[in-house]
Structures are given as structure tokens and as C-alpha cells.
Design a protein around this motif. Structure first.
Motif, short mmCIF file in Angstrom:
data_model
loop_
_atom_site.label_atom_id
_atom_site.label_comp_id
_atom_site.label_asym_id
_atom_site.label_seq_id
_atom_site.Cartn_x
_atom_site.Cartn_y
_atom_site.Cartn_z
N SER A 169 0.83 -1.21 0.00
CA SER A 169 0.00 0.00 0.00
C SER A 169 0.86 1.26 0.00
CB SER A 169 -0.95 0.00 1.19
OG SER A 169 -0.24 0.16 2.39
N THR A 180 0.29 3.97 -2.85
CA THR A 180 -0.32 5.25 -2.49
C THR A 180 0.67 6.35 -2.18
OG1 THR A 180 -0.50 4.54 -0.20
CG2 THR A 180 -2.41 4.17 -1.60
N PRO A 211 -6.27 8.79 6.85
CA PRO A 211 -5.37 8.26 5.83
C PRO A 211 -5.95 8.27 4.42
CG PRO A 211 -5.93 6.55 7.45
CD PRO A 211 -6.56 7.82 7.90
N THR A 212 -7.23 7.95 4.27
CA THR A 212 -7.80 7.93 2.92
C THR A 212 -7.91 9.34 2.35
OG1 THR A 212 -10.03 7.94 3.86
CG2 THR A 212 -9.09 5.81 3.28
N HIS A 213 -8.23 10.29 3.20
CA HIS A 213 -8.32 11.69 2.80
C HIS A 213 -6.97 12.18 2.30
CE1 HIS A 213 -8.87 16.09 3.80
NE2 HIS A 213 -9.96 15.84 3.10
N GLN A 262 -4.33 10.31 1.36
CA GLN A 262 -3.86 9.54 0.21
C GLN A 262 -4.53 10.01 -1.08
OE1 GLN A 262 -1.31 7.80 0.35
NE2 GLN A 262 -1.14 7.30 2.50
N LYS A 263 -5.78 10.41 -0.98
CA LYS A 263 -6.49 10.95 -2.15
C LYS A 263 -5.82 12.24 -2.62
CE LYS A 263 -11.16 12.14 -3.65
NZ LYS A 263 -12.56 12.32 -3.22
N LYS A 271 -2.43 11.44 -4.26
CA LYS A 271 -2.62 10.97 -5.64
C LYS A 271 -2.88 12.15 -6.58
CE LYS A 271 -4.61 6.97 -5.83
NZ LYS A 271 -5.62 5.90 -5.84
#
Length: 170
Positions: free
Chosen positions: A62, A66, A133-135, A137-138, A141
Motif C-alpha cells: 500500500s 499510495t 489516511p484515505t483523505h 492519500q487521495k 494521488k
């Protein structure tokens, strides 16, 4: 008296006996491995080993996909030595409650427009701090799509920064 030539590197010769012994070992190991895998009880064990190995490798995978996760120490090194720009992706209220020194507050929804107004050097690294983390990582990207070479995400967010005893600006 006859002189026989000396075989100096005889252990590397193809006809040397250790090759025969090693091939027997390899054949025996292969046969044992195949016998082990042919039993259904052992297939479950082999599958469990493969799944646990994959579980150990997933965090690395990951990170490769990411982006680089940074500890507070790594982020400090990036900021001080590599002149990284710090972008805080949290809400304005959270940003005012406490943020990293010299951090700039941008909302993920208007990230591209905010970056254009800031006119950042794309060759310098960027440290992102988000709600989760998702916020983050977005956003990482998105920054890579915009051409930023090196983007790191602060693992654990602002909480990890505070836990490390590093200062926040209010």
C-alpha cells in the motif's frame, strides 16, 4: 619418479563427487516438498503460510501504491533539510486550533485551485496532513497527477505530531 599434474581447482570440476551428493539432496528435498503439498492437511497449512505472508507484505504494497507515509521525525527532516512544503487538508476550524509551523491550509475539494495560487515548486517535496489516511492519500494521488515529484503523508496526522512532543502553532 613421475610427476603428476596438480588439480588446483578440482572442487569446481564437473566430475567432482560433491555434485552427485548435492543433486541427491535436491532430489530428496523436491520429493519431500511434493509429498508435503500433496496431502490435503498440509495444503491448508501452506495456504495459511501464503496468506500470512501476504498480510505482512500488504502495508509495504500500500505504501508503494499510495505514497510515502512519514513519521513525525521523517516529516521534520523533510521540512528542515529538504525544504518541504506542509499542506494541511483539515477544515479551517481544525487548522486554527493547531497546525504545524509554516503549514498552508487547503481544502481537498479546492486543492488544485489553491496550489495554483500558491505557485509551489514541484521539485520540492510536499508533506500532507489530513483528516484521515484515505483523505490524505487521495490528495497525494492528486498532487502526483499535477506533477509533484515527491509527496509524503504524515502517518497518524496531527495527533502523531502532538504525541511526539512537537510544537503546534495556534
Amino acid at each position: 619418479i613421475s610427476a603428476q599434474p596438480v588439480k588446483r581447482f578440482s572442487r569446481f570440476h564437473a566430475d567432482w563427487p560433491w555434485r552427485t551428493r548435492m543433486s541427491c539432496f535436491i532430489d530428496a528435498f523436491y520429493n519431500l516438498a511434493m509429498d508435503f503439498l500433496a496431502q490435503t492437511d498440509n495444503l491448508v497449512l501452506a495456504a495459511l503460510m501464503i496468506i500470512s505472508g501476504m498480510a505482512l507484505f500488504m502495508p509495504t504494497l500500500s505504501t508503494l501504491i499510495t505514497g510515502k507515509g512519514l513519521s513525525p521525525t521523517d516529516a521534520t527532516i523533510w521540512i528542515n533539510r529538504r525544504k518541504a512544503t506542509v499542506i494541511d487538508l483539515r477544515s479551517e476550524e481544525d487548522f486554527k486550533a493547531g497546525h504545524l509551523p509554516n503549514a498552508k491550509n487547503l481544502v481537498l475539494e479546492s486543492l488544485e485551485a489553491g496550489l495554483k495560487t500558491m505557485k509551489l515548486d514541484q521539485k520540492l517535496p510536499v508533506v500532507l496532513i489530513g483528516r484521515g489516511p484515505t483523505h490524505s492519500q487521495k490528495a497525494a494521488k492528486e498532487l502526483r497527477k499535477l506533477g509533484f515529484a515527491e509527496v509524503g503523508v504524515l502517518d497518524g496526522g496531527i495527533g502523531a505530531w502532538q504525541t511526539s512532543g512537537l510544537t503546534l502553532i495556534k
